[in-house]
Design an enzyme around this catalytic site. Structure first.
Site, mmCIF file in Angstrom:
data_model
loop_
_atom_site.group_PDB
_atom_site.id
_atom_site.type_symbol
_atom_site.label_atom_id
_atom_site.label_comp_id
_atom_site.label_asym_id
_atom_site.label_seq_id
_atom_site.Cartn_x
_atom_site.Cartn_y
_atom_site.Cartn_z
ATOM 1 C CB CYS A 99 -1.134 -0.010 1.448
ATOM 2 S SG CYS A 99 -2.088 -1.854 1.407
ATOM 3 C CG HIS B 47 -3.253 3.285 2.205
ATOM 4 N ND1 HIS B 47 -3.565 2.643 0.598
ATOM 5 C CD2 HIS B 47 -3.419 2.298 2.679
ATOM 6 C CE1 HIS B 47 -3.728 1.703 0.977
ATOM 7 N NE2 HIS B 47 -4.069 1.546 1.962
ATOM 8 C CG ASN C 59 -6.346 -1.021 1.324
ATOM 9 O OD1 ASN C 59 -6.230 -0.625 0.505
ATOM 10 N ND2 ASN C 59 -6.224 -1.350 2.852
HETATM 11 O O1 UT7 Z 1 -3.867 -1.311 3.939
HETATM 12 C C1 UT7 Z 1 -2.890 -0.872 4.630
HETATM 13 C C2 UT7 Z 1 -3.337 -1.701 5.547
HETATM 14 N N1 UT7 Z 1 -4.925 -2.295 5.683
HETATM 15 C C3 UT7 Z 1 -5.291 -1.600 7.034
HETATM 16 O O2 UT7 Z 1 -4.644 -0.316 6.894
HETATM 17 C C4 UT7 Z 1 -6.454 -2.207 7.839
HETATM 18 C C5 UT7 Z 1 -6.188 -1.911 9.357
HETATM 19 N N2 UT7 Z 1 -7.634 -1.894 9.947
HETATM 20 C C6 UT7 Z 1 -8.720 -2.646 9.905
HETATM 21 O O3 UT7 Z 1 -8.814 -1.344 9.193
HETATM 22 C C7 UT7 Z 1 -9.613 -2.844 10.878
HETATM 23 O O4 UT7 Z 1 -9.172 -3.436 11.754
HETATM 24 C C8 UT7 Z 1 -11.117 -3.526 10.161
HETATM 25 C C9 UT7 Z 1 -11.552 -2.814 9.403
HETATM 26 C C10 UT7 Z 1 -9.537 -4.752 9.714
HETATM 27 C C11 UT7 Z 1 -11.160 -4.689 11.667
HETATM 28 O O5 UT7 Z 1 -12.149 -3.881 12.119
HETATM 29 P P1 UT7 Z 1 -12.080 -3.518 13.710
HETATM 30 O O6 UT7 Z 1 -13.021 -2.512 14.235
HETATM 31 O O7 UT7 Z 1 -10.701 -3.309 14.491
HETATM 32 O O8 UT7 Z 1 -12.501 -4.745 14.637
HETATM 33 P P2 UT7 Z 1 -11.791 -5.876 14.362
HETATM 34 O O9 UT7 Z 1 -11.162 -6.823 13.868
HETATM 35 O O10 UT7 Z 1 -11.986 -6.214 15.853
HETATM 36 O O11 UT7 Z 1 -13.740 -7.444 15.062
HETATM 37 C C12 UT7 Z 1 -15.207 -6.578 15.420
HETATM 38 C C13 UT7 Z 1 -15.639 -7.634 15.907
HETATM 39 C C14 UT7 Z 1 -15.191 -8.891 15.441
HETATM 40 O O12 UT7 Z 1 -16.317 -9.750 16.006
HETATM 41 P P3 UT7 Z 1 -16.320 -10.272 17.733
HETATM 42 O O13 UT7 Z 1 -15.323 -10.928 17.958
HETATM 43 O O14 UT7 Z 1 -15.961 -8.630 18.320
HETATM 44 O O15 UT7 Z 1 -17.470 -11.146 18.071
HETATM 45 C C15 UT7 Z 1 -15.206 -9.281 14.030
HETATM 46 O O16 UT7 Z 1 -15.304 -10.862 13.727
HETATM 47 O O17 UT7 Z 1 -16.428 -7.502 14.251
HETATM 48 C C16 UT7 Z 1 -16.364 -8.715 13.556
HETATM 49 N N3 UT7 Z 1 -16.102 -8.664 11.807
HETATM 50 C C17 UT7 Z 1 -16.559 -8.367 11.422
HETATM 51 N N4 UT7 Z 1 -18.659 -7.975 11.321
HETATM 52 C C18 UT7 Z 1 -19.035 -7.592 10.624
HETATM 53 C C19 UT7 Z 1 -15.113 -9.084 11.636
HETATM 54 N N5 UT7 Z 1 -15.041 -8.037 10.309
HETATM 55 C C20 UT7 Z 1 -16.100 -8.608 9.950
HETATM 56 C C21 UT7 Z 1 -17.300 -8.159 9.155
HETATM 57 N N6 UT7 Z 1 -18.657 -7.608 8.767
HETATM 58 N N7 UT7 Z 1 -17.158 -7.466 7.824
#
Ligand code: UT7
Length: 319
Positions: free
Chosen positions: A113, A246, A276
């Site tokens: 990225c 980004h 992204n």
């Molecule tokens: O390009 C550079 C690299 N990439 C990035 O910069 C991405 C960086 N990270 C992020 O943008 C975020 O961490 C994510 C968008 C990937 C995830 O968001 P988050 O607020 O950190 O969510 P999380 O991983 O803590 O997950 C929260 C909950 C989990 O459920 P539980 O364990 O709380 O029950 C996940 O299983 O959300 C759940 N979850 C989803 N729910 C619905 C994860 N993905 C999804 C989804 N839809 N697509």
């Protein structure tokens, strides 16, 4: 003094739109979760017969037309991509041929990225060293091919697209500074670990990501690189007209802007429309803001990227 200036920008998004509602029918997710957690509403998916060089071709033509730069003028081609057409030759060489550009250096940059910032910095150094006069710099990605479409934690985040700029030699700056960083000790946090061997894919060919750790890392380094760029140029945060980060997650972008004290009105955001797109995200955002008239001559524009590797960096530009 010799400098480089961006004289033309272009971008291309494939026709097919995949909305959050479409994804609701594919994995256990919701439009509401995706919008609030990422800021993404829809992303584009390349057609089966499109390769990264095809997306790059459209973006490059638009950039050359915008800059009134002809094929004969281009004497360097750099493609930033993590999803090349093939193992080799490079996507840059394939693009060079498709455009009909003659003999000149052409190569890919693989910095995920941060790829566009790496490629732009490299082209700027070629120009300032007197090694070329006009460089085509493209970020082009087809992430839809390296996503596990049953993994909701990654498949909702990414999309396909390409963005390009033409950099030209100038006696006026242009690109004021670039800063590149990498720390390979973080390589496992975000990767496609598979490889090709013995005629087969060895290992996992899909994106693996520790989203939470990546999130924290990104917000930290994106703030740091802004201060680094401003310090080098003796400038203040208030001197920045446009921040072009980004486009990974609106929460990362807002958090960076808040820590820096930059109003979101000065931040270019396009990820709602394409998700992204890795190395393509910054040039896609630049092109949008140039074409709708937000970025104007004389403006100070700060680009910043972060991604797998880990890699991160910035480019500060006087437009
Ligand atoms: O390009 C550079 C690299 N990439 C990035 O910069 C991405 C960086 N990270 C992020 O943008 C975020 O961490 C994510 C968008 C990937 C995830 O968001 P988050 O607020 O950190 O969510 P999380 O991983 O803590 O997950 C929260 C909950 C989990 O459920 P539980 O364990 O709380 O029950 C996940 O299983 O959300 C759940 N979850 C989803 N729910 C619905 C994860 N993905 C999804 C989804 N839809 N697509």
């Amino acid at each position: 003094m010799t400098y480089s200036r961006i004289v033309g920008t272009g971008s291309y998004l494939p026709e097919k739109i995949l909305t959050n509602h479409d994804l609701e029918r594919m994995v256990d997710t919701s439009d509401e979760w995706i919008r609030t957690r990422t800021g993404i509403a829809e992303r584009r998916i390349a057609a089966d017969d499109q390769a990264a060089s095809d997306l790059a071709l459209n973006a490059s033509r638009a950039a050359m037309e915008a800059g009134s730069v002809s094929i004969a003028d281009i004497d360097l081609v750099i493609a930033a991509t993590t999803t090349p057409d093939m193992v080799f030759p490079s996507t840059a060489c394939i693009l060079q041929d498709k455009l009909g550009i003659g003999d000149c250096p052409a190569f890919d940059v693989q910095a995920v990225c941060s790829g566009f910032v790496y490629a732009l910095a490299t082209a700027d150094m070629f120009i300032r060293a007197g090694k070329c006069r006009a460089a085509l710099v493209v970020g082009t990605e087809i992430y839809s091919r390296i996503l596990d479409w049953s993994d909701r934690s990654t498949c909702v985040l990414f999309g396909d697209g390409a963005g390009a700029v033409v950099l030209s030699r100038s006696d006026q700056p242009g690109i004021l500074s670039t800063h590149l960083h990498a720390d390979g000790s973080y390589s496992k946090l975000l990767s496609v670990p598979g490889s090709i061997g013995g005629g087969k894919v060895q290992g996992n060919p899909f994106i693996m990501m520790d989203g939470n750790t990546v999130f924290k890392f990104a917000t930290r380094v994106l703030e740091e690189v802004v201060h680094e760029a401003l310090a080098e140029n003796g400038m203040q945060v208030s001197d920045i007209d446009w921040l072009v980060p980004h486009q990974a997650n609106i929460r990362i972008i807002r958090s960076t802007a808040r820590k820096l004290g930059i109003s979101m009105e000065k931040v270019v955001v396009t990820l709602d429309r394409h998700g992204n797109t890795s190395a393509a995200s910054i040039p896609l955002a630049i092109d949008a803001a140039v074409r709708d008239g937000r970025i104007q001559p004389g403006h100070h524009v700060l680009l910043e990227g972060v991604g797998g590797g880990f890699t991160w960096g910035s480019a500060l530009i006087r437009w």
